[in-house]
Structure formats: C-alpha cells, structure tokens
Design an enzyme around this catalytic site. Sequence first.
Site, short mmCIF file in Angstrom:
data_model
loop_
_atom_site.label_atom_id
_atom_site.label_comp_id
_atom_site.label_asym_id
_atom_site.label_seq_id
_atom_site.Cartn_x
_atom_site.Cartn_y
_atom_site.Cartn_z
N GLY A 127 5.71 91.35 38.49
CA GLY A 127 4.30 90.99 38.31
C GLY A 127 3.51 92.19 37.84
N SER A 128 2.21 92.15 38.12
CA SER A 128 1.31 93.20 37.62
C SER A 128 1.54 94.52 38.37
CB SER A 128 -0.13 92.75 37.83
OG SER A 128 -0.33 92.47 39.21
N GLY A 172 2.43 95.59 42.29
CA GLY A 172 3.53 96.51 42.59
C GLY A 172 3.10 97.63 43.53
N GLU A 205 9.43 95.32 39.02
CA GLU A 205 9.45 94.99 37.59
C GLU A 205 8.03 94.64 37.21
OE1 GLU A 205 12.05 95.09 35.59
OE2 GLU A 205 13.76 95.16 36.95
N CYS A 239 6.25 90.41 29.61
CA CYS A 239 6.11 91.81 30.01
C CYS A 239 6.53 92.70 28.85
CB CYS A 239 6.96 92.09 31.23
SG CYS A 239 8.65 91.53 31.04
#
Length: 506
Positions: free
Chosen positions: A241-242, A246, A263, A297
């Site tokens: 995710g963003s 994270g 990730e 992404c």
Amino acid sequence: MNPQEILARLGIGEWSPGACGAAWLDHPGGGELLSYNPSTGEPLARVAMASAEDYEQVAAAAQETFLRWRMHPAPKRGEVIRQIGLALREHKQDLGALVSLEMGKILAEGLGEVQEMIDMADFAVGLSRQLYGATMQSERPQHRMYEQWHPLGPVGVISSFNFPVAVWSWNAFIAAVCGDTVIWKPSSETPLCAIAVQRICRRVLEDNGWPGVFTLAIGRGSSVGERLLADPRVALISATGSCQMGYRVAEVVGRRLGRTILELGGNNGVIIEPDADLNLALRAVLFGAVGTAGQRCTTIRRIFLHRGIAAEFTDRLKHAYSQIRIGDPLDERTVMGPLANGAAVEDMLDGLRRAVEQGGEVICGGRRLERPGNFVEPALVRARADMPIVREEIFAPILYLIEYQDLEEAIRWHNDVPQGLSSAIFTRNLIAAETFLSARGSDCGIANVNIGTSGAEIGGAFGGEKETGGGREAGSDAWKAYMRRQTVTINWSSDLPLAQGIRFEI
Ligand code: NAD
C-alpha cells in the site's frame, strides 16, 4: 456483462460475511461496508465487516491450523496449492471480470491478474519440493553444519486495492508451501474480490481437510488492521500500500520486533536516450503510464527525454494519448477504465493544479469526464526535475516529461525521489545500458532495458528500495522471508572441541 450475473457465478449475493476462520462467520459485527462499481458509482453488494472479537476468532483459527500445517510435508502442502491453481483456472473468466467490475482495471488486465495467481500457484508447487538449505564445512573434526528452514507462523497479508487478488497470492501461496497459515486483510475498496478468492480457495482447502490455512478478516484499519499489526501470534506482516501505511506498519510491528515485508509506493522513471527505438519506447510508455489508469505501483510517472528526441517523442505521445479509449473496463475496446473513487479524481485534479503552480504545463488531457463514475483523461505535463511535485506519487495517470542533456544528469534526476521501485532505460547503446544498470545507475529494486517499468514476471523477486520499503515478494528466493532459518551443528565424534580453538578444561 451483467454485474449481478458475474457475482452470482462466484457465489456472492447481495450480502456477504467478510470474515472467515475455520468457517465463515455467520454475522460479523464490525459494521457494514458497501462495495461500489467505480464505472457507475452504483453499489455492487454489501459486506459485513469483522469486529475486533471476530478478528480474534479468525486469528485463533490461523494459529491453531498452523500448529498442524507446519508438520504436513511441504510437497503435500504444494499439492493443495496445485489444486487451488486448477480451481483458479476454472474461475479465471469470472474472477477476472470481478476484478474489472470492482477495481476498474480493463478486462485484459483483470484476467492478467488471475493468470498471475495461477502462475504463482505453479511456482509455489515447484518450490514445495525445494526450500533448500546450505551445508557448510565445519572447522571441527567429525562435525557437520547445515542450515534448515522451518515454517514461521501465521502471516498477515494486507493488500492494496489496485491488485485486489494477485498481491495476496504472491504472499499466500508461497507462505502456504512454506508451512505458514495466512490472515488476509484486503482493501476496503475491493472486499468482493477477496471474498470470491477466499470462497474458491476454501472449497479446495476444505476438500483436503485444511480449512484454516487461508483466513480472511475484512475490517477497518483502526480495528482489524491495528489488531493484526499488534498481534504477537502473527510472525510476519506483509503489507502492500501507500508509504504512509508502511510507516505505520513498520512502527507497530517493529515495536514488538515482528517481521515485515513492505511493498509501498513507487515513482517510476524511464530514461529515453537519443539512440532509442522510439516505436518501442512509445508503446512501453503508453502501457506503463496509462495502463490500470495510472494506478499501478510500477506506473511510469516520469520520463526523461534526451533533448535530441524530446520534441518528436512528445508529439508522438500527445497523438497517442488523444486516441486512448476511456470507458467501461468490461468493454473489450476500452484501454483505460475509471479511477478507484471520487477522492482519487480529486487528488489527480489537485496534483495538476499544483504542478501548474510550480511551473509545469499540462500539454494534454487532465480533465474529469462528464459522465457517471470516476473517469478522467490521462495527462501529460511538461515539467522540470526540481519541481517538488515530481517527487510525489499521485496515484493517477499523470506523466511528467522532463528534458535532459546527458545521461549522468538523467540518472541523477531519476534517483532524486524518495521512492525506489521500478525503472527503465531505452537505448541501443551498450555503454548507456550498462551505466544505468551499474552501482552508480538506477537505485531501484527493478531496472529494465528496453522494457517499461510495469508488468513484472513472477519469476523474479519483486519490490523496491528507499520509501518503497525494501520488501521482496514472488519469485527468486523471496520465500526465505516466510520461513525461519535454523543453523544446525552435529557432533558425531566422542570429543568436544570448541570453535576458535578455545580450551576450557577443569
Ligand atoms: P493504502 O495504503 O490506502 O491501503 C493499503 C492497505 O493498507 C489497505 O488494505 C488498507 O486497509 C490497509 N491499511 C491502512 N492503514 C492500516 C493500518 N493502520 N493497519 C492495517 N492496515 C492498514 O493503499 P491503496 O490506496 O490501497 O494502494 C495504493 C498504494 O499501494 C500506492 O501507493 C501503490 O504504489 C502501493 N502499491 C505498492 C505495491 C508494491 O508492490 N510496492 C503494489 C501495489 C500497490
């Protein structure tokens, strides 16, 4: 294609429970979630979210199953994943259509995502007969040293909306053959995709007597998400995710010294050298910048154009952008579907306003379409590398065009962003390509030559550096993150020699 028919074929009614441990929970108590079709703004179905107590049931099932699953031989675990791969093949069409329906990517990409799950299953089956450890030479006579890999525990998988099924499978299938069980917390934007996958996999798991290997908890970040992060039973959290998410995951899981695979966001650049095959570069940039409506992404967000080809390439790109067919992602002629939600449209428009304020020029697209759903035109923005906005990931189809004079400058600008996921160079010059791939070249987890930044194959390890989080998933030796390493020394002599020649006698 009729949405209700797609849902019905996948066993999803107007209302579904969003929590599944050893069995589906009848009435999860975490409130109701509506899933919307981003192409129309219409609701698709309702989901009952997991409460904190429901999460407890789900996690307990994952933990209990782990204690047995870890002792099931790895090739037999692989056999279960092989059957899941077959079930996914059977449901590929409907599941791919559901991905398009709920997330908004075009059908070809929805199907591609399910194919990626199938590929991951095949990869994991092969891996289940490997999971090798090394043997080392001992300095002591009649001693043997080796390392072995053991299952880790329940693994929490937090997935993003833009790859609502594939990201889970990168983690889940590898984790399962490694002997781990999985607790899935999907994005609230795409709960139906998660429910459909859970239903398909569960049937196979149940037939094999292993219902609790894959579990599901759809719920709010503040209740289910935070519980998962703080849960000491969960040995590893793999979160996609963003970057903002994270940082939170790293903080909470780090506090209990748990493991993470992060990730996170990307801000991917492509350098186009003067000798590049411009036809190839154009096709790659189009797919990379406009594919998935700029919501990968690995989406291309910045292109660095050598000044010798900048004008020609910009003209050709503008022409290509004017031909992009935007519309219903389930219509086979469509090239670009909607953005995820209204907030994503606002983010894009706000990003374009800020880009102009900072000296950028919108040279093509960038408008919201006057129709239901979250449709926008992809935008081309002439920009400079020192504009602050160029360093941000705006999750929408905005492509910055930046002119450069020499390769060293382009590489410096390319690396001058907080993220480090994917990168590419287009050139037929060996020295330029090798410079880009060298230690003073791209600083990203993925570096390509004459290929765009998106659409990675599963055989390689996937992930990125810097704010992208440093995690690696899918192929190569990414499986090692889902196991614990044990170094073993066996003494088969009748002496007890100590390492480093130490003598300790009384
Ligand atoms: P997001 O950060 O909004 O949400 C991702 C997931 O995190 C969701 O499931 C969400 O519910 C969960 N989450 C948020 N806060 C949480 C918390 N406190 N505790 C537990 N879970 C929490 O991201 P998104 O909008 O769904 O996805 C887009 C982002 O994902 C982009 O930045 C994109 O680059 C990134 N992404 C990265 C990769 C990669 O492999 N590097 C792949 C796909 C997407």
